[in-house]
Scaffold this motif. Sequence first.
Motif, PDB file in Angstrom:
ATOM      1  N   ARG A 186     -41.118  72.004  -0.497  1.00  0.00           N
ATOM      2  CA  ARG A 186     -40.680  71.500   0.536  1.00  0.00           C
ATOM      3  C   ARG A 186     -40.774  69.721   0.559  1.00  0.00           C
ATOM      4  O   ARG A 186     -40.175  69.389   1.178  1.00  0.00           O
ATOM      5  N   PHE A 187     -41.865  69.381  -0.128  1.00  0.00           N
ATOM      6  CA  PHE A 187     -42.216  68.099  -0.337  1.00  0.00           C
ATOM      7  C   PHE A 187     -40.925  67.370  -1.093  1.00  0.00           C
ATOM      8  O   PHE A 187     -40.530  66.284  -0.786  1.00  0.00           O
ATOM      9  N   ARG A 243     -38.138  68.421  -1.791  1.00  0.00           N
ATOM     10  CA  ARG A 243     -36.888  68.550  -0.853  1.00  0.00           C
ATOM     11  C   ARG A 243     -36.825  67.308   0.100  1.00  0.00           C
ATOM     12  O   ARG A 243     -35.570  66.457   0.191  1.00  0.00           O
ATOM     13  N   LYS A 244     -37.645  67.315   0.714  1.00  0.00           N
ATOM     14  CA  LYS A 244     -37.644  66.156   1.606  1.00  0.00           C
ATOM     15  C   LYS A 244     -37.755  64.693   1.012  1.00  0.00           C
ATOM     16  O   LYS A 244     -37.036  63.868   1.555  1.00  0.00           O
ATOM     17  N   GLY A 284     -36.724  64.257  -1.792  1.00  0.00           N
ATOM     18  CA  GLY A 284     -35.257  63.993  -2.341  1.00  0.00           C
ATOM     19  C   GLY A 284     -34.341  63.845  -1.450  1.00  0.00           C
ATOM     20  O   GLY A 284     -33.019  63.925  -1.764  1.00  0.00           O
ATOM     21  N   GLN A 298     -33.019  65.620   1.192  1.00  0.00           N
ATOM     22  CA  GLN A 298     -32.170  66.850   0.970  1.00  0.00           C
ATOM     23  C   GLN A 298     -32.611  67.833   2.235  1.00  0.00           C
ATOM     24  O   GLN A 298     -32.244  69.062   2.212  1.00  0.00           O
TER      25      GLN A 298
END
Lengths: 343, 343, 343, 343
Positions: free
Chosen positions: B224-225, B227-228, B230, B232
């Motif tokens: 989740r880190f 993704r954030k 990144g 997204q």
Amino acid sequence: MPRSFASDNNAGVHPDIFAALQNVNIGHAIGYCDDVYTKRAEAKFQEHFGENIDVFFVFGGTAANVLGLKAVTHSYHAVLCAETAHINVDECGAPEHITGCKLLAIPTPDGKITVAQIQGFMHGVGDQHHVQPKVISITQPTELGTLYSPQEIRDLADYAHQHDLVLHMDGARIANAAATLGVTLADITRHAGVDILSFGGTKNGMMYGEAVILFDRRYAANFRFIRKQGMQLASKMRFIAAQFEALLANDLWLRNAIHANTMAQQLATSAAVIPGVNITQNVQSNAVFAVIPHDCIARLQEYYFFYVWNEPRGEVRWMTSFDTTEEDVRNFVRCMREVVKTS
Amino acid sequence: MPRSFASDNNAGVHPDIFAALQNVNIGHAIGYCDDVYTKRAEAKFQEHFGENIDVFFVFGGTAANVLGLKAVTHSYHAVLCAETAHINVDECGAPEHITGCKLLAIPTPDGKITVAQIQGFMHGVGDQHHVQPKVISITQPTELGTLYSPQEIRDLADYAHQHDLVLHMDGARIANAAATLGVTLADITRHAGVDILSFGGTKNGMMYGEAVILFDRRYAANFRFIRKQGMQLASKMRFIAAQFEALLANDLWLRNAIHANTMAQQLATSAAVIPGVNITQNVQSNAVFAVIPHDCIARLQEYYFFYVWNEPRGEVRWMTSFDTTEEDVRNFVRCMREVVKTS
Amino acid sequence: MPRSFASDNNAGVHPDIFAALQNVNIGHAIGYCDDVYTKRAEAKFQEHFGENIDVFFVFGGTAANVLGLKAVTHSYHAVLCAETAHINVDECGAPEHITGCKLLAIPTPDGKITVAQIQGFMHGVGDQHHVQPKVISITQPTELGTLYSPQEIRDLADYAHQHDLVLHMDGARIANAAATLGVTLADITRHAGVDILSFGGTKNGMMYGEAVILFDRRYAANFRFIRKQGMQLASKMRFIAAQFEALLANDLWLRNAIHANTMAQQLATSAAVIPGVNITQNVQSNAVFAVIPHDCIARLQEYYFFYVWNEPRGEVRWMTSFDTTEEDVRNFVRCMREVVKTS
Amino acid sequence: MPRSFASDNNAGVHPDIFAALQNVNIGHAIGYCDDVYTKRAEAKFQEHFGENIDVFFVFGGTAANVLGLKAVTHSYHAVLCAETAHINVDECGAPEHITGCKLLAIPTPDGKITVAQIQGFMHGVGDQHHVQPKVISITQPTELGTLYSPQEIRDLADYAHQHDLVLHMDGARIANAAATLGVTLADITRHAGVDILSFGGTKNGMMYGEAVILFDRRYAANFRFIRKQGMQLASKMRFIAAQFEALLANDLWLRNAIHANTMAQQLATSAAVIPGVNITQNVQSNAVFAVIPHDCIARLQEYYFFYVWNEPRGEVRWMTSFDTTEEDVRNFVRCMREVVKTS
């Protein structure tokens, strides 16, 4: 879920924007921005900001900020911003990771930075041991709901340009700022000296999509590579474009913003008279910051979802959105009054 | 614009998916994935892939690939892939920029890499001067429209796991592969030993949105880190979730894929009999590769938009999509016949 | 140039260390650390720090810090450090660029951070919007010449390990700290809970070369790749190794440090009695911070080179080194007295 | 250890260079390049390369290459190089990690790339999906010991400059190239159109230290920040400077190179007549590539350390250095003859 006061991104999609999505869902369109819908949306931006600008659509707000910064920086540069800036606290380090730059965070009482504060960071210019300031990044309205006046922006822009810096604006809620100030979108951006703007769509009624607007075309030459490498080039671009076209047409952007701002005013005014509730920041957009009795926070959250801004201080943030109703506000304030009364 | 044969991402949104967007556009929903719609979509993925998986939605396909790779790599690692892989040629260097890794590209005639080829890259393991192979990345179907059999995938997976490597699959069109092979989505991914899957939505009828599926939960702890950071993490996540829920319900994913594949077969069969037209790759999904007379390319493009794959060879790529009709194919082939005849 | 009070890195190479360079300049040695000299130097480190450690030589101090941090971080992590930390202000953003991490800088009066201050940064743990604290980095002695007691280090280490954090120490002048405290090198590092140490050589009489010492061997497995990719793998490694062997033999490290510290004490004591000169930090190593009359700074710099630490405050930094003589100090103080007298 | 034929970096430091280190080890010198020794060394470079150049000293060769590339690239750029290039295979991915760029590797029989090969990589220019070629990087002499003629370099430079590309040269052994060609250092670099040069010192008799020479001063404006952030700014810079000054004075660079080249010629000539030994590349510098009977490799390595270049082919690499003696060569060849005879 009832409409919350947690964030304007808890709202859905405005009906006019949804209709626009429907309207462009016909036949085929070339992917990756070479389509007529994208051209039309870009033209809409030019109506608001003038010609000789470059507009690039991206998926989200963090990307708009980060890629805008990347367009003008090398990894040895520094970005000056308020300590409360979204780029500094809410983007999981994306600015540092993607640009390689250091963020130099400036403490502020109200989310607004000043020329005087920036001067204190300029002594290392030219010294190889130190990161080199290159961008002043401001948020309009700030993360605390406050506003820079056009003159304050101009002052920052002038200082920036005198010192080979770039003025970047995180305008995730730029519409709310223009609505309160009663000015055009250009007045507080291009005309005030802003070089790069993150123009927010999602928080003002869109499903997804933000725009990076480059007012200095030199920065645009290679931005398409930065966007693609930044994983922000939508294949079915027409669906972002159509939303922006709808948002910028018929003053929808402005009507949505005025409405949200008005709801925030009503909320602040009504809440302020509740004993034990104190509004802590000027309510200049669609955010209300307040201190409420500590033991009321969790109890009020049982009814309405919202975020605690500062736990030790008992400070909370309430946000309104384009779809907040007067009844929502009345109900929320009534609930708050009951909760506080029994605390 | 008439329906092209350029790419499946030139198509719009499938009506069922559009309806799903409409259905969730009510009231407020917590942002950033803590909403019921996201939970429901995740449950749908579990129906197809089994329990104990982690599903993360992102905006686009490049991000799905790159962040999936980032989940298991350090910057000194290498990713082994086919020379034609999307990550190698079509993502503007995003994999290298975001992960820091080197891609080791393997030449192939048909887009498929083999264990034997990978062995040739393993001699530098442990040597501090060389990047360290960590991921085998395959595309299913490949960028050339060809397919790995379940056993071929298993062979790669076994080799990978014996050598402390991770098997990553770019499944931007994974539905088309499962449709042709007549297997479940799990059969050619989780059950064949794939560790990380980019599950494509956009090319199969969605507006936007892809999923990263992690079959090894150790990789999920911090995703989740990633993704954030990144860029997204969608704020209005429910709108990606709703699309995936619709796509995975009622075999829509499969029906769309079967249809597109069938159209490709019809196109290939009809085109192959035109003198001067030669199909160059096995048509196993929704892509047709063909060599046509050089002087016909531009003339045919006046009527139908498509991409030249290999200019010197005169090789072009035609793609079908969920909305391609039999009439589209007939018209296109008729046009091709005319153009070739007069060349 | 006369010996300055600018920095201990303005000094040359200690004669014993220079002799060691000469002694190993015979015949051939395998490059890149597989040589007997490197093994011997590593053994010397084990004499001081105990067994089961991993020692990696690098060219410079910035690299020692940055690569040590890289060994334990992902790009979404944060490093907590004092605002004055070398990694925060003097490495041109290398930590952010090379690790991708954000540095969270903590204001301090004396360069020392506390557990209480760190606690204030831990509220975002687990929240995907925020960088995730992973490392506490302290400098011993600090950039202000002050010292952490072994207990203060232990407190930070305990807090770190209770919260899944790593304790990193920038020990560019670690010898000076041990000398003042009268403890072993291990007492204020490994025995106090430090996980990763930048062990300084250049500032204590070497020509070049620093060491990264990993007390937790899990971090060492891939460090050789991090070092090479970090452009810090010396080909003729024996020349760094030989210097460290000489520095760590016969208490040379300690003798050099005691001498430099003693010179700083003499300087501070003598300068403090000059009217208008005020020592601003505890003199616990080889640095003296003082406020002197503004108009004296430039005039004193005409005779002796040193750095202004804080221009507005009129605060300067004087540093002594292994080769500073008592006469150097006397002459400098005499000069200072003259300059101040005529201000 | 007897002198090996493994690498020129297994040698020690030339006596003249060692003496230069001794000569500057007096008193204090300002750190980080603002000292007289650095100025003197830069002047020496100007004697060889002419005025209006910028010279930056770094610790090692990987850094010289990587930071030189970083000076002219953005992360969406690509660097074209031979598949065998040091930057492609021997730097553990540092170019990708530090610059963010993709390397596009070109297969070659002899380590030399041509304009014709580069043209094949230019079709994606301007297409946002593809990395954008920005640098042609060549090695002189190549990793296979072969040489580009001045005209071949000029051809690459002309093509580069016509297409907005930069010509970079990895000159880790540039002296050996100039020695064989009988030209000046400038003839095969600046005068042939090279824009950025990694000038090697370590392999030609120095202890450590390489130079990045920028022939286009535009690239130099911010290089000091790139160097510091790249962790390559030596504090005691005088010791790198003094070595270069000595290397460039009295033709030491040339004498060392001629000697090493001559030893390689003698080795190749003598080895070539041994049955079963075949020289596989033109011996144009100080490297000899040869195929020897498979079973002889390990046995010969018992006496002399050297590297296997290509295990399947049985190809090995032997390198000579400034301190290789004729006797070393004779003994090595004699040993080889014995080993081969009994195979």
